[in-house]
Design a protein around this motif. Structure first.
Motif, short mmCIF file in Angstrom:
data_model
loop_
_atom_site.label_atom_id
_atom_site.label_comp_id
_atom_site.label_asym_id
_atom_site.label_seq_id
_atom_site.Cartn_x
_atom_site.Cartn_y
_atom_site.Cartn_z
N LEU A 125 0.82 -1.21 0.00
CA LEU A 125 0.00 0.00 0.00
C LEU A 125 0.85 1.26 0.00
O LEU A 125 0.47 2.28 -0.59
CB LEU A 125 -0.95 0.00 1.20
CG LEU A 125 -2.03 -1.07 1.21
CD1 LEU A 125 -2.79 -1.05 2.53
CD2 LEU A 125 -2.97 -0.88 0.03
N PHE A 126 2.00 1.21 0.65
CA PHE A 126 2.93 2.35 0.65
C PHE A 126 3.34 2.70 -0.77
O PHE A 126 3.29 3.86 -1.19
CB PHE A 126 4.16 2.01 1.50
CG PHE A 126 5.29 2.99 1.39
CD1 PHE A 126 5.25 4.20 2.05
CD2 PHE A 126 6.40 2.69 0.62
CE1 PHE A 126 6.30 5.11 1.94
CE2 PHE A 126 7.45 3.58 0.51
CZ PHE A 126 7.40 4.80 1.17
N TYR A 127 3.72 1.69 -1.52
CA TYR A 127 4.21 1.91 -2.89
C TYR A 127 3.07 2.32 -3.83
O TYR A 127 3.23 3.23 -4.65
CB TYR A 127 4.91 0.65 -3.39
CG TYR A 127 6.02 0.21 -2.46
CD1 TYR A 127 7.19 0.95 -2.35
CD2 TYR A 127 5.88 -0.92 -1.66
CE1 TYR A 127 8.20 0.57 -1.48
CE2 TYR A 127 6.89 -1.31 -0.78
CZ TYR A 127 8.04 -0.56 -0.70
OH TYR A 127 9.04 -0.92 0.16
N LEU A 128 1.93 1.66 -3.70
CA LEU A 128 0.80 1.99 -4.56
C LEU A 128 0.28 3.39 -4.29
O LEU A 128 -0.03 4.14 -5.22
CB LEU A 128 -0.32 0.96 -4.37
CG LEU A 128 -0.04 -0.46 -4.84
CD1 LEU A 128 -1.21 -1.38 -4.50
CD2 LEU A 128 0.26 -0.49 -6.32
N LEU A 131 2.81 5.98 -5.73
CA LEU A 131 2.76 6.04 -7.19
C LEU A 131 1.45 6.67 -7.67
O LEU A 131 1.45 7.47 -8.62
CB LEU A 131 2.95 4.65 -7.79
CG LEU A 131 3.14 4.59 -9.29
CD1 LEU A 131 4.35 5.40 -9.73
CD2 LEU A 131 3.28 3.14 -9.74
N ALA A 132 0.34 6.34 -7.02
CA ALA A 132 -0.95 6.91 -7.41
C ALA A 132 -0.96 8.42 -7.21
O ALA A 132 -1.46 9.16 -8.07
CB ALA A 132 -2.07 6.25 -6.61
N LEU A 133 -0.41 8.90 -6.11
CA LEU A 133 -0.38 10.35 -5.86
C LEU A 133 0.47 11.08 -6.90
O LEU A 133 0.05 12.09 -7.46
CB LEU A 133 0.13 10.63 -4.45
CG LEU A 133 -0.87 10.36 -3.33
CD1 LEU A 133 -0.16 10.27 -1.99
CD2 LEU A 133 -1.95 11.44 -3.30
N VAL A 134 1.66 10.55 -7.15
CA VAL A 134 2.54 11.20 -8.13
C VAL A 134 1.93 11.11 -9.53
O VAL A 134 2.00 12.07 -10.31
CB VAL A 134 3.96 10.59 -8.08
CG1 VAL A 134 4.83 11.14 -9.18
CG2 VAL A 134 4.59 10.86 -6.73
N GLY A 135 1.32 9.97 -9.85
CA GLY A 135 0.68 9.81 -11.15
C GLY A 135 -0.46 10.81 -11.33
O GLY A 135 -0.63 11.39 -12.40
#
Length: 194
Positions: A125-128, A131-135
Motif C-alpha cells: 500500500l505504501f508503494y501503490l 505512485l498513485a499520488l505522483v501519477g
C-alpha cells in the motif's frame, strides 16, 4: 513541518539506509548490530516523513477522492512498514547472531495475519499510494511527466536487487526536488495559518 525538508530528507534517509545495508552485508550476513539498527532507524525516519509527503501531495492534487484514498493507502503502508522495521530492530536486539535472527523471524511470521499485514499486502500500500499520488499530479500537470517514471524506478529497483536501494533513492530525490519546490510555493490552508 516544512514540506521542502520532508521531500528532500525522506529520499536522503532511504539512501542512507541503502548504503548502510550494503555495508552491513560486506561480511556475508546482515545484522544484528549497529549497522542493522542504524539503517533501520534511518528508514523508519524516512517513513514518518512520507506520511507528511503523502498528505502534502494530496493537498497539491486538490484533496479529491482519488488523492485522499491514495494518501490513506500510502499511510496504511507506512504503518505496516514501521511495524516490519520495528520487528526487525527488536529481533536484532534479541538475537546473538544472524542465525538467531532467522529463528526469531520464523516465530514472528508464524503468527496468523502477520505475513500478509506486515510483510506482504500492507507494505504494498505504501508503494501503490505513492505512485498513485505522483501519477495523479502528473495527470493534472502539476509535475512533469517524467516524475512518476522516476518514482516507479525507485519502487521497482529494490525488487530487482535490494542493493539498488541507493540508486532508487537518488531517482526519488530527483523526482521529489520539483515537488519540494511546488509544495513550498503552494499557499497553506487557512487553518495552518491561524
Amino acid at each position: 513541518m516544512n514540506s521542502r525538508f520532508a521531500f528532500i530528507a525522506a529520499p536522503v534517509l532511504v539512501f542512507g539506509y541503502g548504503v548502510i545495508r550494503i555495508l552491513d552485508g560486506l561480511d556475508g550476513s546482515r545484522g544484528p548490530g549497529l549497522a542493522w539498527t542504524s539503517g533501520h532507524l534511518a528508514f523508519m525516519a524516512a517513513l514518518v516523513l512520507f506520511v507528511h509527503i503523502f498528505w502534502q501531495m494530496r493537498r497539491m492534487a486538490g484533496g479529491n477522492a482519488l488523492s485522499t484514498v491514495s494518501a490513506v493507502a500510502g499511510t496504511a503502508g507506512v504503518v505496516a512498514l514501521l511495524a516490519q522495521f520495528g520487528i526487525d530492530i527488536a529481533v536484532g536486539f534479541l538475537a546473538a547472531d544472524h542465525a538467531g535472527m532467522s529463528v526469531l523471524f520464523e516465530q514472528v511470521k508464524s503468527v496468523p495475519g502477520v505475513p500478509f499485514a506486515v510483510y506482504g499486502g500492507g507494505p504494498i500500500l505504501f508503494y501503490l499510494g505513492q505512485l498513485a499520488l505522483v501519477g495523479q499530479l502528473a495527470a493534472m500537470r502539476r509535475v512533469k511527466a517524467w516524475t512518476p517514471v522516476l518514482v516507479l524506478a525507485d519502487l521497482v529497483l529494490p525488487f530487482i536487487d535490494k542493493d539498488l536501494i541507493p540508486l532508487g533513492s537518488l531517482c526519488l530525490l530527483v523526482s521529489f526536488i520539483p515537488l519540494a519546490r511546488t509544495a513550498a510555493a503552494a499557499p497553506r490552508p487557512a487553518a495552518a495559518l491561524a
